[in-house]
Design a protein around this motif. Structure first.
Motif, PDB file in Angstrom:
ATOM      1  N   TYR A 267       9.926 -10.574  -4.223  1.00  0.00           N
ATOM      2  CA  TYR A 267       8.790  -9.910  -4.326  1.00  0.00           C
ATOM      3  C   TYR A 267       8.153 -10.092  -5.534  1.00  0.00           C
ATOM      4  O   TYR A 267       7.040  -9.665  -6.004  1.00  0.00           O
ATOM      5  CB  TYR A 267       8.848  -8.502  -4.044  1.00  0.00           C
TER       6      TYR A 267
ATOM      7  N   GLN B  80       8.346 -16.700  -5.186  1.00  0.00           N
ATOM      8  CA  GLN B  80       7.479 -15.551  -5.087  1.00  0.00           C
ATOM      9  C   GLN B  80       7.309 -15.099  -6.302  1.00  0.00           C
ATOM     10  O   GLN B  80       6.971 -13.857  -6.566  1.00  0.00           O
ATOM     11  CB  GLN B  80       8.277 -14.454  -4.128  1.00  0.00           C
TER      12      GLN B  80
ATOM     13  N   TYR C 287       4.786  -9.157  -8.868  1.00  0.00           N
ATOM     14  CA  TYR C 287       4.204  -8.317  -7.933  1.00  0.00           C
ATOM     15  C   TYR C 287       3.630  -9.299  -6.913  1.00  0.00           C
ATOM     16  O   TYR C 287       2.357  -9.117  -6.608  1.00  0.00           O
ATOM     17  CB  TYR C 287       3.245  -7.142  -8.191  1.00  0.00           C
ATOM     18  N   HIS C 288       4.437 -10.212  -6.405  1.00  0.00           N
ATOM     19  CA  HIS C 288       3.849 -10.942  -5.124  1.00  0.00           C
ATOM     20  C   HIS C 288       3.600  -9.908  -4.220  1.00  0.00           C
ATOM     21  O   HIS C 288       2.497 -10.351  -3.378  1.00  0.00           O
ATOM     22  CB  HIS C 288       4.731 -12.160  -4.688  1.00  0.00           C
ATOM     23  N   LEU C 289       4.478  -9.290  -3.803  1.00  0.00           N
ATOM     24  CA  LEU C 289       4.414  -8.259  -3.132  1.00  0.00           C
ATOM     25  C   LEU C 289       4.330  -6.814  -3.491  1.00  0.00           C
ATOM     26  O   LEU C 289       5.534  -6.879  -4.514  1.00  0.00           O
ATOM     27  CB  LEU C 289       5.085  -8.406  -1.743  1.00  0.00           C
TER      28      LEU C 289
ATOM     29  N   VAL D  36       6.184  -3.438  -2.408  1.00  0.00           N
ATOM     30  CA  VAL D  36       6.843  -3.018  -1.406  1.00  0.00           C
ATOM     31  C   VAL D  36       7.447  -1.844  -1.625  1.00  0.00           C
ATOM     32  O   VAL D  36       8.237  -1.521  -2.766  1.00  0.00           O
ATOM     33  CB  VAL D  36       7.992  -3.951  -0.870  1.00  0.00           C
TER      34      VAL D  36
ATOM     35  N   HIS E 108       8.018  -6.996   4.898  1.00  0.00           N
ATOM     36  CA  HIS E 108       8.817  -8.429   4.518  1.00  0.00           C
ATOM     37  C   HIS E 108      10.084  -7.982   4.043  1.00  0.00           C
ATOM     38  O   HIS E 108      10.109  -7.481   3.016  1.00  0.00           O
ATOM     39  CB  HIS E 108       7.965  -8.955   3.345  1.00  0.00           C
TER      40      HIS E 108
ATOM     41  N   SER F 163       5.004  -3.352   2.981  1.00  0.00           N
ATOM     42  CA  SER F 163       4.111  -4.097   1.691  1.00  0.00           C
ATOM     43  C   SER F 163       2.722  -3.521   1.750  1.00  0.00           C
ATOM     44  O   SER F 163       2.106  -3.555   3.056  1.00  0.00           O
ATOM     45  CB  SER F 163       4.033  -5.712   2.175  1.00  0.00           C
TER      46      SER F 163
END
Ligand SMILES: *Cc1c(COP(=O)(O)O)cnc(C)c1O
Length: 368
Positions: free
Chosen positions: A134, A160, A283-285, A287, A310, A343
């Motif tokens: 993530y 990521q 913070y690619h994702l 969550v 994810h 997410s």
């Protein structure tokens, strides 16, 4: 959906002129394979990561495969990684002929739990592949220390985690070799497939250079069999344009995360992501966890907000790995995260207004 999980369109509109000018320049040059723009992108990515060698690859998966091969991994070897990652991590291990050995994730950072390593290390173990999931770095020091003790290679899956930092160092540079993906929705994304291997070890760099281009040293001299794993010049040129914006986009993601945290703090039954004091999370994702995940997802959907999961099933329970025979319950932290993760919308161009709509919907939901 009025508020998407991720959108590439606003960003493209902002940089369209730069991108189109670049594409035209490459098309005019006729320099499509291992061209000048690739050489420059590799140089610039090495600079951005503060590393000696950066070698473009056809994808993040290809990068991982070559990194493992360059570390000497092959049939009969065992490679340790986490069951909570995208399947490319483990596919790359299998491509080499090695066997996958899983260890559970840490329940706070969702990355490899180094305290579990010694339980799975055997005489056949050759490498560890931590995943900076993530966008939060794995706790590398204890992983490196176990690797040193047992003489293992460490290959970071940083697909990521572009420009994430671990104790001040850019991830991907902390171990023997780091791998990136530039899949379109990654923090730095091409308009197609692309990836990169980075290392400070000249022998690894040299091997990857051969592997990605049919084992070629001269035009028709092949020192070994390799692959067609080149990053194409057009994508490299596009990535050069986008790299100039990456730091600003990364800060935008971090600002959104800070807003989410501020507005959701104390909301009952929602667990927010952590950023360890030693980490720069990118913070690619974004969550969150909820034990009423599907209801929460439904409430957000009704408010026009798209979310993602994810990932819904950890790798050890995937049909693809049934043969490995791990029963449910083997990796409780991975299984719990798979059951609870959600997410929320996260991309640099997400507006403050949209973000507030998301948090207000979650707060309202949690009161029911
Ligand atoms: C995206 C991703 C990959 C694979 O990258 P591709 O460029 O899609 O091949 C590998 N590992 C992780 C953790 C990823 O998220």
């Amino acid at each position: 959906m009025q508020i998407p999980l991720v959108s590439l369109k606003t960003q493209y509109a902002q940089i369209k002129d730069e991108i189109l000018a670049t594409i035209h320049r490459v098309l005019d040059s006729g320099d499509f394979i291992l061209g000048e723009e690739l050489r420059l992108f590799e140089k610039e990515w090495a600079q951005a990561c503060q590393v000696s060698y950066a070698i473009g690859a056809a994808s993040g998966t290809a990068a991982l495969h070559m990194a493992l091969l360059a570390c000497g991994i092959g049939p009969g070897d065992e490679v340790v990684t986490v069951p909570f990652t995208f399947i490319a991590t483990t596919e790359a291990i299998s491509y080499t002929g090695a066997t996958i050995r899983f260890v559970d994730i840490d329940p706070e950072t969702y990355t490899l739990d180094a305290t579990e390593l010694k339980r799975v290390i055997s005489n056949h173990t050759k490498a560890i592949v931590p995943v900076h999931l993530y966008g939060h770095p794995a706790d590398m020091d204890p992983i490196i220390s176990v690797a040193k003790e047992y003489g293992l290679k460490v290959i970071e899956d940083a697909a990521q985690a572009h420009l994430a930092r671990y104790r001040g160092r850019i991830v991907g540079t902390i171990s023997d070799v780091g791998c990136f993906s530039f899949f379109p929705v990654k923090n730095l994304g091409a308009y197609g497939d692309a990836g990169m291997v980075i290392t400070n070890t000249p022998e690894i760099a040299e091997k990857v250079l051969l592997l990605r281009n049919h084992g070629r040293s001269e035009k028709y001299e092949h020192r070994m069999e390799g692959y067609n794993y080149r990053l194409d010049t057009l994508q490299a040129a596009i990535l050069r344009v986008k790299l100039r914006h990456l730091e600003v986009w990364t800060e935008a993601r971090r600002n959104h995360a800070a807003q989410y945290a501020e507005q959701l703090m104390g909301t009952p039954s929602i667990i927010l992501p952590v950023e360890k004091p030693w980490a720069r999370h990118v913070y690619h994702l974004y969550v969150v966890r909820s034990d009423r995940r599907l209801e929460l997802q439904q409430a957000l959907r009704q408010a026009g907000i798209e979310t993602g999961i994810h990932y819904p099933l950890p790798l050890h329970l995937q049909p693809a790995y049934q043969r490995s025979g791990y029963p449910r319950g083997t990796f409780p932290h991975a299984e719990q995260l798979a059951a609870e993760c959600l997410s929320l919308p996260m991309f640099p161009e997400l507006t403050e207004k949209d973000l507030k709509t998301v948090t207000a919907t979650i707060v309202r939901f949690s009161k029911n």
